[in-house]
Design a protein around this motif. Structure first.
Motif, PDB file in Angstrom:
ATOM      1  N   PHE A  20       0.816  -1.278   0.143  1.00  0.00           N
ATOM      2  CA  PHE A  20      -0.255   0.061  -0.137  1.00  0.00           C
ATOM      3  C   PHE A  20       0.709   1.248  -0.014  1.00  0.00           C
ATOM      4  CE2 PHE A  20      -2.485   3.349   2.037  1.00  0.00           C
ATOM      5  CZ  PHE A  20      -3.593   3.216   1.382  1.00  0.00           C
ATOM      6  N   ASN A  21       1.932   1.334   0.796  1.00  0.00           N
ATOM      7  CA  ASN A  21       2.788   2.308   1.121  1.00  0.00           C
ATOM      8  C   ASN A  21       3.757   2.652  -0.409  1.00  0.00           C
ATOM      9  OD1 ASN A  21       1.688   2.654   3.443  1.00  0.00           O
ATOM     10  ND2 ASN A  21       3.536   1.750   4.462  1.00  0.00           N
ATOM     11  N   GLY A  75       1.382   2.756  -3.806  1.00  0.00           N
ATOM     12  CA  GLY A  75       0.609   3.861  -3.590  1.00  0.00           C
ATOM     13  C   GLY A  75       0.936   5.159  -3.579  1.00  0.00           C
ATOM     14  N   SER A 113      -6.769  -5.567   1.706  1.00  0.00           N
ATOM     15  CA  SER A 113      -6.810  -5.456   0.400  1.00  0.00           C
ATOM     16  C   SER A 113      -5.285  -6.051  -0.098  1.00  0.00           C
ATOM     17  CB  SER A 113      -7.073  -4.033  -0.122  1.00  0.00           C
ATOM     18  OG  SER A 113      -6.861  -3.900  -1.447  1.00  0.00           O
ATOM     19  N   TYR A 114      -5.097  -6.980  -0.706  1.00  0.00           N
ATOM     20  CA  TYR A 114      -3.836  -7.513  -1.311  1.00  0.00           C
ATOM     21  C   TYR A 114      -3.863  -8.245  -2.578  1.00  0.00           C
ATOM     22  CZ  TYR A 114       0.564 -10.408  -0.587  1.00  0.00           C
ATOM     23  OH  TYR A 114       1.778 -10.515  -0.580  1.00  0.00           O
TER      24      TYR A 114
END
Length: 333
Positions: free
Chosen positions: A22-23, A26, A165-166
């Protein structure tokens, strides 16, 4: 960073790797790709500019920026060990300073109002457990009947259920352990919860008999299920909670802030931060102190009283006001 991310997939738990993805995917990779900055060109100033950019543009907290920094530093450290760069530029950067936590929480009156409006709502059990025991969402959804001892009147926190979420999918992660060693804890089962859980147990037995083949037996070991036996999803709690608050015109807080409400009530009633740490399952005392110390006004009053009783501070007395006669005498002298 994407190469490091792929390597970490086999070294950390899926929940941790999902957070890394995510980091990195994103925010981190898109920024440096847009700037056209290559690994061998990367300098400490570029990283500092990135932190300022995400703090200002996305209004993230310094805590989130620190997580970005941790990912970047770890990836660059790997590149340094592989002789891809001569040094780690992240070591030269000043990390964004974490601000004091100032979350919202409910007082006793607001909590009692909330308890009234969630009666017979699917959120009822979740709200009670979060507000009274300070349980995390994952601990509430993961609570099993095997964790309840009606004989010894205890409730044990030792299993969690998380939604993440993956890789483009929403998946549920079940763990037979809590967030950390301290999160594994056994708490007293107070009479109100003893009766509530007994009622839920009886209702589940009745629903199995009523719905028969339509009943979902997959989650029969879990406490937090609906009438058909389906386990309540973590995301449902997060999404449904603000809807309930808005419907009944209650102050908006996040579901997790019921946990903060629990801590604030404990503090108001004289429970020490050390005891609150154990109740909430924080791994370190410093975590509890950093989050809740600013709420602990009672201890400051007690400290002030102790110092007042111990030290006698010499206070210069105000001179008495002159009488009318003395004023007239001064005027005519």
């Amino acid at each position: 960073m994407l190469a490091w991310l792929g390597m970490m997939k086999y070294q950390v738990e899926v929940t941790t790797h999902a957070a890394y993805c995510f980091n990195v995917k994103g925010k981190i990779v898109p920024y440096f790709k847009d700037k056209g900055i290559l690994l061998e060109e990367l300098q400490a100033k570029h990283l500092q500019d990135f932190y300022l950019f995400v703090l200002n543009k996305y209004k993230i907290t310094a805590h989130t920026a620190q997580k970005y920094h941790a990912n970047i530093r770890q990836a660059l450290q790997h590149a340094f060990r592989m002789d891809m760069i001569p040094s780690n530029p992240a070591d030269k950067v000043d990390r964004p300073k974490k601000q004091q936590f100032n979350g919202s929480y409910y007082n006793i009156e607001e909590l009692n109002q909330l308890f009234e409006v969630v009666k017979d709502d699917p959120l009822e059990l979740g709200v009670y457990l979060a507000a009274f025991y300070g349980l995390r969402r994952s601990e509430i959804v993961g609570l099993k009947w095997s964790a309840i001892s009606f004989q010894h009147q205890t409730i044990s926190i030792r299993h969690t259920v998380t939604s993440i979420s993956y890789e483009g999918k929403q998946i549920i992660v079940e763990k037979d352990r809590a967030k950390n060693k301290s999160s594994y804890r056994t708490l007293p089962l107070v009479p109100a919860f003893f009766e509530l859980l007994k009622r839920l147990w009886e209702e589940q037995q009745q629903n199995r008999a009523l719905f028969k083949d339509s009943y979902c037996y997959k989650y029969e070991e879990y406490i937090y299920v609906n009438k058909l036996g389906d386990r309540i999803k973590p995301g449902y709690i997060t999404q449904h909670f603000p809807i309930v608050l808005q419907k009944h015109e209650l102050k908006h807080i996040r579901f997790h802030e019921l946990r903060h409400s629990c801590a604030s009530l404990l503090l108001v009633n004289g429970v020490s931060l050390k005891e609150i740490q154990e109740w909430l399952g924080h791994s370190h005392y410093s975590t509890t102190a950093n989050i809740y110390a600013h709420l602990d006004y009672n201890s400051k009053v007690s400290s002030a009283q102790v110092m007042s009783n111990t030290l006698q501070v010499p206070i210069k007395q105000k001179a008495p006001e002159p009488s009318q006669g003395q004023v007239q005498e001064l005027v005519h002298s």
